[in-house]
Design a protein around this motif. Sequence first.
Motif, PDB file in Angstrom:
ATOM      1  N   PRO A 270       0.870  -1.099   0.045  1.00 53.07           N
ATOM      2  CA  PRO A 270      -0.085  -0.038   0.149  1.00 53.07           C
ATOM      3  C   PRO A 270       0.844   1.330  -0.033  1.00 53.07           C
ATOM      4  O   PRO A 270       1.895   1.253   0.373  1.00 53.07           O
ATOM      5  N   GLU A 271       0.179   2.305  -0.457  1.00 50.52           N
ATOM      6  CA  GLU A 271       0.983   3.438  -0.402  1.00 50.52           C
ATOM      7  C   GLU A 271       1.025   4.192   0.924  1.00 50.52           C
ATOM      8  O   GLU A 271       0.215   3.803   1.838  1.00 50.52           O
ATOM      9  N   LYS A 272       2.183   4.665   1.208  1.00 49.58           N
ATOM     10  CA  LYS A 272       2.461   5.219   2.817  1.00 49.58           C
ATOM     11  C   LYS A 272       2.781   6.557   2.583  1.00 49.58           C
ATOM     12  O   LYS A 272       3.315   7.261   1.426  1.00 49.58           O
ATOM     13  N   ARG A 273       2.548   7.508   3.762  1.00 48.51           N
ATOM     14  CA  ARG A 273       2.774   8.703   3.714  1.00 48.51           C
ATOM     15  C   ARG A 273       3.210   9.124   5.257  1.00 48.51           C
ATOM     16  O   ARG A 273       2.774   8.546   6.002  1.00 48.51           O
ATOM     17  N   GLN A 274       4.294  10.084   5.010  1.00 52.70           N
ATOM     18  CA  GLN A 274       4.793  10.798   6.291  1.00 52.70           C
ATOM     19  C   GLN A 274       3.686  11.840   6.755  1.00 52.70           C
ATOM     20  O   GLN A 274       3.882  12.995   5.864  1.00 52.70           O
ATOM     21  N   ILE A 275       3.294  11.674   7.690  1.00 52.68           N
ATOM     22  CA  ILE A 275       2.148  12.553   8.070  1.00 52.68           C
ATOM     23  C   ILE A 275       2.324  13.412   9.471  1.00 52.68           C
ATOM     24  O   ILE A 275       2.760  12.795  10.582  1.00 52.68           O
ATOM     25  N   GLN A 276       2.205  14.550   9.493  1.00 53.35           N
ATOM     26  CA  GLN A 276       2.224  15.444  10.758  1.00 53.35           C
ATOM     27  C   GLN A 276       0.682  15.623  11.245  1.00 53.35           C
ATOM     28  O   GLN A 276      -0.181  16.117  10.157  1.00 53.35           O
ATOM     29  N   GLN A 277       0.327  15.727  12.653  1.00 56.52           N
ATOM     30  CA  GLN A 277      -1.266  15.890  12.727  1.00 56.52           C
ATOM     31  C   GLN A 277      -1.282  16.780  14.034  1.00 56.52           C
ATOM     32  O   GLN A 277      -0.410  16.426  14.962  1.00 56.52           O
ATOM     33  N   ILE A 357       5.528  11.346   0.441  1.00 57.43           N
ATOM     34  CA  ILE A 357       4.950  10.175  -0.006  1.00 57.43           C
ATOM     35  C   ILE A 357       5.619   9.136  -0.738  1.00 57.43           C
ATOM     36  O   ILE A 357       6.507   9.232  -1.664  1.00 57.43           O
ATOM     37  N   GLU A 358       5.314   7.695  -0.231  1.00 53.53           N
ATOM     38  CA  GLU A 358       5.942   6.566  -0.825  1.00 53.53           C
ATOM     39  C   GLU A 358       5.042   5.808  -1.501  1.00 53.53           C
ATOM     40  O   GLU A 358       4.095   5.348  -0.899  1.00 53.53           O
ATOM     41  N   PRO A 359       5.006   5.697  -2.817  1.00 51.60           N
ATOM     42  CA  PRO A 359       4.138   5.274  -3.540  1.00 51.60           C
ATOM     43  C   PRO A 359       3.894   3.903  -3.245  1.00 51.60           C
ATOM     44  O   PRO A 359       4.643   2.905  -3.006  1.00 51.60           O
ATOM     45  N   GLY A 360       2.652   3.372  -3.346  1.00 52.78           N
ATOM     46  CA  GLY A 360       2.299   1.883  -3.226  1.00 52.78           C
ATOM     47  C   GLY A 360       2.786   1.067  -4.414  1.00 52.78           C
ATOM     48  O   GLY A 360       3.135   1.889  -5.459  1.00 52.78           O
ATOM     49  N   LYS A 361       2.761  -0.289  -4.453  1.00 49.31           N
ATOM     50  CA  LYS A 361       3.117  -0.997  -5.617  1.00 49.31           C
ATOM     51  C   LYS A 361       1.986  -2.178  -5.669  1.00 49.31           C
ATOM     52  O   LYS A 361       1.470  -2.979  -4.661  1.00 49.31           O
ATOM     53  N   GLU A 362       1.347  -2.168  -6.810  1.00 46.93           N
ATOM     54  CA  GLU A 362       0.244  -2.969  -6.952  1.00 46.93           C
ATOM     55  C   GLU A 362       0.564  -4.393  -7.252  1.00 46.93           C
ATOM     56  O   GLU A 362       1.745  -4.639  -7.716  1.00 46.93           O
ATOM     57  N   ALA A 363      -0.042  -5.427  -6.632  1.00 46.08           N
ATOM     58  CA  ALA A 363       0.342  -6.882  -6.796  1.00 46.08           C
ATOM     59  C   ALA A 363       0.318  -7.173  -8.263  1.00 46.08           C
ATOM     60  O   ALA A 363      -0.624  -6.937  -9.085  1.00 46.08           O
ATOM     61  N   ASP A 364       1.258  -7.924  -8.603  1.00 47.98           N
ATOM     62  CA  ASP A 364       1.641  -8.485  -9.856  1.00 47.98           C
ATOM     63  C   ASP A 364       1.360  -9.877  -9.951  1.00 47.98           C
ATOM     64  O   ASP A 364       1.946 -10.817  -9.521  1.00 47.98           O
ATOM     65  N   TYR A 365       0.327 -10.255 -10.911  1.00 46.52           N
ATOM     66  CA  TYR A 365      -0.237 -11.706 -10.993  1.00 46.52           C
ATOM     67  C   TYR A 365       1.097 -12.388 -11.577  1.00 46.52           C
ATOM     68  O   TYR A 365       1.236 -13.659 -10.762  1.00 46.52           O
ATOM     69  N   ALA A 366       1.640 -11.930 -12.597  1.00 47.34           N
ATOM     70  CA  ALA A 366       2.891 -12.897 -13.072  1.00 47.34           C
ATOM     71  C   ALA A 366       3.792 -13.197 -11.863  1.00 47.34           C
ATOM     72  O   ALA A 366       4.301 -14.574 -12.166  1.00 47.34           O
TER      73      ALA A 366
END
Length: 633
Positions: A270-277, A357-366
Amino acid sequence: MLRGMRKASSNWLGKTIMAVVMGVLIVSFGIWGIADIFKGFGQSTVAKIGSTEISLNEFRQIYTDRLQQISRQFGRPLTPDQARAFGLDRQVLQQTIAEAALDEEARRLGLGQSDDQIRQVIMNDPNFKGVGGSFDANRFQAVIRNFGYTEQRYVAEQRKVSLRRQITGTIGAGLEPPKAMIDVLTRFQNEQRAIEFVRLDAAQAGQIDAPSPETLAAYFEDHKVQFRAPEYRKISFVVVSPEDIGKWSEVSDEDAKKVFEQRKDRLGTPEKRQIQQIVFPNVTDAQAARERLVGGMSFEDLGKERGLSASDVDLGLVTKSSLAAAVGDAAFALPAGEISQPIQGGLGVAIVRVDKIEPGKEADYASLAGDIKREIATERARVKVADLRDKMEDERGGGASVIDAAQKLGLTAVTIDAVDRSGRAPNGQPVANIPQGLDVVSQAFNTDVGVDNDSISFKGGYVWYDVLAITPSRDRNLDEVRDQVEARWRQDQIATKLKAKTTEMVQKLEAGGKLADEAAAIGAKVETATGFKRDDTPASVPAAVVAAAFRTAKDGVGQTPVTGGTEVIVFRVTDIVEPAVDAASDAVKKLKESLDRAQTEEQVASYVNKLETDIGTTINQAAFAQVTGANQQ
């Protein structure tokens, strides 16, 4: 630790079989210390501890589970006779009684464990995680089923385990091994020695003339039992296992893609984000704070004004699912560096900023297709195995032989014309067509021709076997084994000559001779080994020589036969290095941890023994023997 504690650990198969068999357990009962009292029992009770009765069926289930677990660890079935020879029967009984005693004590103390806590323990167990790294309910069911558990029984067992650990964890808390013990053991383990040594083998033994016919015949008569032909058995067997059947199963891409789509979200990254709140009590305060942040004030400075530390403000690198729904939706819709509008959450109104922002990686069927197909094939194979097991048992129950039943069900039966107890054919070579880890041979030597044998558990499946014929052991005549007899006679002659030669050499060295001079006189060379410890295996130095070197004083001389006496090593200890003890070293820390565990084991064992005495423990020896097979001897 106790039986249940080992099952609750993160690695079920990490324990070695000999640790179980030899009793290296968190409760180490070295002596059969429970008084046998044989009165007041029904035939269906194996033992009674306080108000808890261990029924015959319950103990049979526990004992069978343990035998199967150990058989899997061994890679071959463990027979009841072997289990009793190892003392496993009494160990299992003692552990079962110990667990019951702890359960009684947990009830007395009023200890409890919530459903949610047990659920978290199970869901965090790595054994139950699927391809994507999260808890997989299907895998959970498959694993516990493979170990003979229903879900209800497994959850109940884990609840008991947790309560036992509360007690045993308290008992072991705060124990410290004495410094003197650590120092002594550290020096013992880390002492180093150096030796110089010479090898004497057949070359130094000298010429060995061929034996006369009379000499060879006399030697054969004296050692005839060593050349006796073993008993051979002709056996047939058929293997039905998920591994074998899975090879027959072809899983289509269509089926694999269906599973992939169902698990796609879990299989990808999944995509991850560095967040301040920062959370505010109302929208007005949050809006005012946002204006200050947009004006250039940092989240850290605003947090300090509100009494928050940097770690309170920075949520770290998180996934959307780890945040409250409203906050997650807003935070994962923002570009990097942007500050959100006020967000109404469950605990207040939040302002968030996306730092990275750290982009996610979609699962690859192959890339996952192979693993998914193997998983599907194995699951299908388990169903097929269960079906074939029932059909095979029906055929066997109807009187069919293994070969006939296999042929009817389309299975391949293997027939071995002759095999001895060691798994070798008459030519002395191992029989090649027995699957590795399958101990069908020892099972076959514990039965007879015409007996309908129970199946053997093997790799999640079953093996059925028949003994078709028995060739009894017999004395061979000299002509059959002449070459073997002469080779053995020659080895004995070499060993005898080397023993005399090395004894003479040691005497000269003890009288002040030099090893180099003695080696030159017999055409051998001097070798050295330095800086080795008791448990080391220095190159070209047999373990027997290392052990002998640590029994010998500095400048002392010794001799050690290896390879059956046809090679002897003569050595001198040239140096002994006493180690310094560094309490901060990793080695000393590991030793301390080991001693801590040993002390805890001893303390727990004493505590449980006292519990058993105070609560009252009785054992029905007849029922115990019935379960373990001791009454069939």
